[in-house]
Scaffold this motif. Structure first.
Motif, mmCIF file in Angstrom:
data_model
loop_
_atom_site.group_PDB
_atom_site.id
_atom_site.type_symbol
_atom_site.label_atom_id
_atom_site.label_comp_id
_atom_site.label_asym_id
_atom_site.label_seq_id
_atom_site.Cartn_x
_atom_site.Cartn_y
_atom_site.Cartn_z
ATOM 1 N N VAL A 48 0.842 -1.192 0.000
ATOM 2 C CA VAL A 48 0.000 0.000 0.000
ATOM 3 C C VAL A 48 0.882 1.248 0.000
ATOM 4 C CG1 VAL A 48 -1.781 1.289 1.220
ATOM 5 C CG2 VAL A 48 -1.819 -1.213 1.243
ATOM 6 N N ALA A 49 1.763 1.341 0.979
ATOM 7 C CA ALA A 49 2.658 2.490 1.094
ATOM 8 C C ALA A 49 3.760 2.158 2.069
ATOM 9 C CB ALA A 49 1.901 3.730 1.581
ATOM 10 N N SER A 62 -3.064 2.661 -6.839
ATOM 11 C CA SER A 62 -4.483 2.677 -6.507
ATOM 12 C C SER A 62 -4.820 3.583 -5.313
ATOM 13 C CB SER A 62 -4.974 1.259 -6.207
ATOM 14 O OG SER A 62 -4.239 0.695 -5.131
ATOM 15 N N VAL A 63 -3.806 3.981 -4.548
ATOM 16 C CA VAL A 63 -4.077 4.810 -3.361
ATOM 17 C C VAL A 63 -3.461 6.200 -3.451
ATOM 18 C CG1 VAL A 63 -4.183 2.710 -1.970
ATOM 19 C CG2 VAL A 63 -2.083 4.096 -1.959
ATOM 20 N N LYS A 64 -2.708 6.469 -4.502
ATOM 21 C CA LYS A 64 -2.070 7.781 -4.639
ATOM 22 C C LYS A 64 -3.122 8.881 -4.649
ATOM 23 C CE LYS A 64 2.147 6.418 -7.062
ATOM 24 N NZ LYS A 64 2.887 6.417 -8.359
ATOM 25 N N GLN A 81 -2.873 7.556 6.894
ATOM 26 C CA GLN A 81 -4.119 8.296 6.804
ATOM 27 C C GLN A 81 -4.807 7.905 5.503
ATOM 28 O OE1 GLN A 81 -5.599 10.501 9.046
ATOM 29 N NE2 GLN A 81 -7.334 10.373 7.614
ATOM 30 N N MET A 82 -6.000 7.382 5.615
ATOM 31 C CA MET A 82 -6.726 6.891 4.443
ATOM 32 C C MET A 82 -7.987 7.727 4.262
ATOM 33 S SD MET A 82 -6.289 2.774 4.977
ATOM 34 C CE MET A 82 -7.336 2.720 6.424
ATOM 35 N N ASN A 83 -8.045 8.448 3.178
ATOM 36 C CA ASN A 83 -9.193 9.301 2.863
ATOM 37 C C ASN A 83 -9.895 8.804 1.602
ATOM 38 O OD1 ASN A 83 -8.455 11.049 5.017
ATOM 39 N ND2 ASN A 83 -7.067 12.171 3.677
ATOM 40 N N SER A 84 -11.102 9.274 1.402
ATOM 41 C CA SER A 84 -11.888 8.905 0.211
ATOM 42 C C SER A 84 -11.881 7.399 0.011
ATOM 43 C CB SER A 84 -11.334 9.620 -1.027
ATOM 44 O OG SER A 84 -11.342 11.017 -0.858
ATOM 45 N N LEU A 85 -12.150 6.678 1.069
ATOM 46 C CA LEU A 85 -12.084 5.218 1.013
ATOM 47 C C LEU A 85 -13.134 4.650 0.065
ATOM 48 C CD1 LEU A 85 -11.311 4.595 4.748
ATOM 49 C CD2 LEU A 85 -9.979 3.671 2.847
ATOM 50 N N LYS A 86 -12.748 3.560 -0.578
ATOM 51 C CA LYS A 86 -13.608 2.880 -1.547
ATOM 52 C C LYS A 86 -13.828 1.438 -1.081
ATOM 53 C CE LYS A 86 -11.405 5.441 -5.335
ATOM 54 N NZ LYS A 86 -10.655 5.314 -6.614
ATOM 55 N N PRO A 87 -14.917 0.816 -1.526
ATOM 56 C CA PRO A 87 -15.134 -0.597 -1.154
ATOM 57 C C PRO A 87 -13.953 -1.493 -1.523
ATOM 58 C CG PRO A 87 -17.143 0.328 -2.042
ATOM 59 C CD PRO A 87 -16.080 1.372 -2.227
ATOM 60 N N GLU A 88 -13.267 -1.181 -2.595
ATOM 61 C CA GLU A 88 -12.127 -2.002 -2.998
ATOM 62 C C GLU A 88 -10.911 -1.836 -2.089
ATOM 63 O OE1 GLU A 88 -13.924 0.085 -4.942
ATOM 64 O OE2 GLU A 88 -12.631 1.107 -6.412
ATOM 65 N N ASP A 89 -10.965 -0.916 -1.149
ATOM 66 C CA ASP A 89 -9.909 -0.800 -0.144
ATOM 67 C C ASP A 89 -10.111 -1.794 1.005
ATOM 68 O OD1 ASP A 89 -10.094 2.743 -0.610
ATOM 69 O OD2 ASP A 89 -8.525 1.402 -1.366
ATOM 70 N N THR A 90 -11.235 -2.481 1.002
ATOM 71 C CA THR A 90 -11.506 -3.472 2.039
ATOM 72 C C THR A 90 -10.449 -4.566 2.011
ATOM 73 O OG1 THR A 90 -13.891 -3.061 2.035
ATOM 74 C CG2 THR A 90 -13.147 -5.221 2.829
#
Length: 114
Positions: A48-49, A62-64, A81-90
């Motif tokens: 992820v990072a 995918s997370v930039k 810090q995770m913002n604007s989370l999407k279902p695919e981040d599950t």
């Protein structure tokens, strides 16, 4: 040995935010890179990072622009810090640290509902 303890996972709606923390203890001298991988059900583990002791960062494409990694060397802690989370981040998110080998945390579940 390096011990890593993660916190901050949970359930959030799409578009929401979460912050993950990973605290390192034990033989923390000369830890180089610390960061996060994740594994979604049925998928491979992916970076992820991560961030080096000097502050250099890298992110999965995918997370930039949505996720930000930071590190407090005084506290031996790395944050995501995770913002604007999407279902695919599950996924289950795993903290790791490199110091003459790779050490892993126990993982923390992040679930993003649509």
């Amino acid at each position: 040995q390096v011990q890593l303890v993660e916190s901050g996972g949970g359930l959030v709606q799409a578009g929401g935010s979460l912050r993950l923390s990973c605290a390192a203890s034990g033989s923390i001298f000369s830890i180089n890179a610390m960061g996060w991988y994740r594994q979604a059900p049925g998928k491979q583990l992916e970076l992820v990072a991560d961030i080096t002791s000097g502050g250099a960062t890298r992110y999965a494409d995918s997370v930039k622009g949505r996720f930000a990694i930071s590190r407090d060397n005084a506290k031996n802690t790395v944050y995501l810090q995770m913002n604007s989370l999407k279902p695919e981040d599950t996924a289950v998110y795993y903290c790791y640290a490199n110091r003459a080998g790779t050490f892993w945390g126990q993982g923390t579940q992040v679930t993003v509902s649509s």
